[in-house]
Motif scaffolding. Structure first.
Motif, mmCIF file in Angstrom:
data_model
loop_
_atom_site.group_PDB
_atom_site.id
_atom_site.type_symbol
_atom_site.label_atom_id
_atom_site.label_comp_id
_atom_site.label_asym_id
_atom_site.label_seq_id
_atom_site.Cartn_x
_atom_site.Cartn_y
_atom_site.Cartn_z
ATOM 1 N N LEU A 28 -40.562 -118.734 33.489
ATOM 2 C CA LEU A 28 -40.710 -119.983 34.225
ATOM 3 C C LEU A 28 -41.124 -119.733 35.673
ATOM 4 C CD1 LEU A 28 -37.627 -121.949 32.859
ATOM 5 C CD2 LEU A 28 -40.029 -122.566 32.539
ATOM 6 N N GLY A 29 -40.645 -118.606 36.240
ATOM 7 C CA GLY A 29 -41.009 -118.274 37.605
ATOM 8 C C GLY A 29 -42.465 -117.878 37.740
ATOM 9 N N LEU A 30 -43.016 -117.229 36.721
ATOM 10 C CA LEU A 30 -44.402 -116.770 36.773
ATOM 11 C C LEU A 30 -45.408 -117.842 36.349
ATOM 12 C CD1 LEU A 30 -44.386 -113.147 35.310
ATOM 13 C CD2 LEU A 30 -44.874 -113.815 37.662
ATOM 14 N N PHE A 31 -45.051 -118.632 35.362
ATOM 15 C CA PHE A 31 -45.985 -119.537 34.701
ATOM 16 C C PHE A 31 -46.808 -120.346 35.690
ATOM 17 C CE2 PHE A 31 -47.089 -123.614 32.815
ATOM 18 C CZ PHE A 31 -47.694 -123.209 31.646
ATOM 19 N N PRO A 32 -48.117 -120.434 35.484
ATOM 20 C CA PRO A 32 -48.924 -119.913 34.375
ATOM 21 C C PRO A 32 -49.505 -118.518 34.632
ATOM 22 C CG PRO A 32 -50.283 -121.338 35.681
ATOM 23 C CD PRO A 32 -48.931 -121.313 36.347
ATOM 24 N N ASP A 33 -49.142 -117.898 35.750
ATOM 25 C CA ASP A 33 -49.638 -116.551 36.042
ATOM 26 C C ASP A 33 -48.980 -115.526 35.125
ATOM 27 O OD1 ASP A 33 -51.326 -117.305 38.168
ATOM 28 O OD2 ASP A 33 -49.602 -117.418 39.521
ATOM 29 N N MET A 34 -49.663 -114.405 34.935
ATOM 30 C CA MET A 34 -49.097 -113.281 34.195
ATOM 31 C C MET A 34 -49.152 -111.993 35.016
ATOM 32 S SD MET A 34 -50.281 -114.045 30.249
ATOM 33 C CE MET A 34 -49.097 -112.916 29.525
#
Length: 358
Positions: free
Chosen positions: A293-299
């Motif tokens: 959830l902290g990253l989304f939408p980045d990976m």
């Protein structure tokens, strides 16, 4: 249907399965040298003997899913961090070799050597997984060519070492909890003490890691804020449309995590090892959900420029590929789940030594 989000969830589920399942046998490995005598060490080895290789299938499957769904991320990660991955592979291979070779000879020196290799490989793997997660949280020096611009030693910072140690204590506690279900007598009593001894540093390092993450990467809290609405035109359009729902989900995960952590010592004191193991598994699942959830939408976040970051849209395969692979995964994944369930059901109960044991 948004196939990019669907594959983000699939990869997350596979990594969650790996963390929960292989996490406990890495934890058993970390505790291996604390066992007294050859008999207890054999019990610990045989407690994971039927399942350790099956547990690692989840990591292989997650890697395959990442390659199929997000090939740009797979390429950037595996080409840029070749040396760290070799160290991790070396640790996992040494664990497997140690398990198989340990009991080939009765010599004490021979067994002590492979015991040390098994334990060191397990500790090294747990640390490296944690360090990798810390780097993903902080971000990487990814350039316009989508390759890593830093050095090998840039991956080892105080924060990433903190996440590595935290992961080691989490896996160690998880492994000790698993052993409470597989042992009996004096060994089980010692294992229960190991759980409580690992619980204290786990909670301490959890708190330290949480504070450090909020301080160093406050953007990780964006999806937890009801008032946070990104500007339109960014890749966060889904968050713009459903930010309240996502925030509610995030705080429900916080509550789940807190209850699971508090229930672990309670379940151990009440001699409910399976309940303690489920609580530990739910706790790990919640932590991975925090991470997602902290990253989304980045990976993979670029520290050089946000436009170089890799996320679920600019690093994904074509929509046709994602759709086809999702259909195939819906057919194949149930077989993995059924196989895993059958194995654990077959070898449930207390571990005892026989002529076929390690």
């Amino acid at each position: 249907m948004d196939y990019n989000i669907a594959w983000f969830i699939v990869v997350g589920l596979l990594l969650t399965g790996y963390a929960i399942l292989d996490g406990f046998d890495l934890g058993v490995g970390a505790l291996h040298l604390f066992a007294k005598g050859d008999h207890d060490r054999r019990i610990m080895l045989n407690s994971i003997g039927p399942v350790w290789d099956g547990n690692e299938v989840w990591l292989v499957t997650a890697g395959g899913a990442l390659f199929a769904a997000f090939p740009e991320i797979y390429a950037t990660a595996f080409s840029s961090f070749y040396l760290p991955f070799m160290f991790l592979l070396f640790a996992l291979i040494f664990r497997a070799v140690s398990i198989e070779f340990r009991s080939k000879e009765d010599m004490k020196a021979w067994r002590n050597f492979w015991d040390a290799c098994f334990s060191i490989g397990s500790i090294m793997a747990a640390l490296l997984f944690g360090i990798a997660i810390g780097n993903v949280i902080l971000g990487f020096e990814i350039g316009a060519d989508r390759s890593y611009q830093g050095t090998f030693f840039d991956l080892f910072t105080p924060y990433t070492l903190l996440t590595g140690v935290f992961n080691l204590f989490m896996f160690t506690m998880h492994g000790a909890i698993y052993l409470t279900m597989k042992t009996e007598g004096a060994l089980k009593q010692r294992v229960e003490r190991w759980v409580l001894k690992a619980y204290v540093p786990f909670v301490l390092f959890y708190a330290l890691t949480t504070v450090a993450t909020i301080y160093l990467r406050p953007a990780m809290l964006a999806n937890f804020s009801f008032g946070y609405i990104p500007q339109e035109g960014t890749t966060h359009q889904l968050i713009i449309d459903h930010h309240v729902l996502i925030s509610v989900l995030a705080w429900l995960v916080v509550l789940l995590n807190l209850l699971a952590i508090l229930n672990i010592p309670r379940a151990i004191h009440k001699n409910r090892p399976f309940q303690a193991f489920i609580s530990s598994a739910l706790m790990m699942m919640a932590i991975i959900l925090f991470f997602a959830l902290g990253l989304f939408p980045d990976m993979m976040v670029s520290n050089l420029s946000p436009k170089y970051s890799l996320h679920i849209y600019n690093a994904a395969s074509s929509q046709g590929t994602l759709k086809t692979m999702l259909i195939l995964s819906c057919i194949g994944l149930p077989f993995v789940v059924v196989y895993t369930t059958i194995i654990y059901r077959t070898y449930r109960g207390v571990t005892r030594l026989d002529e076929s044991s390690y």
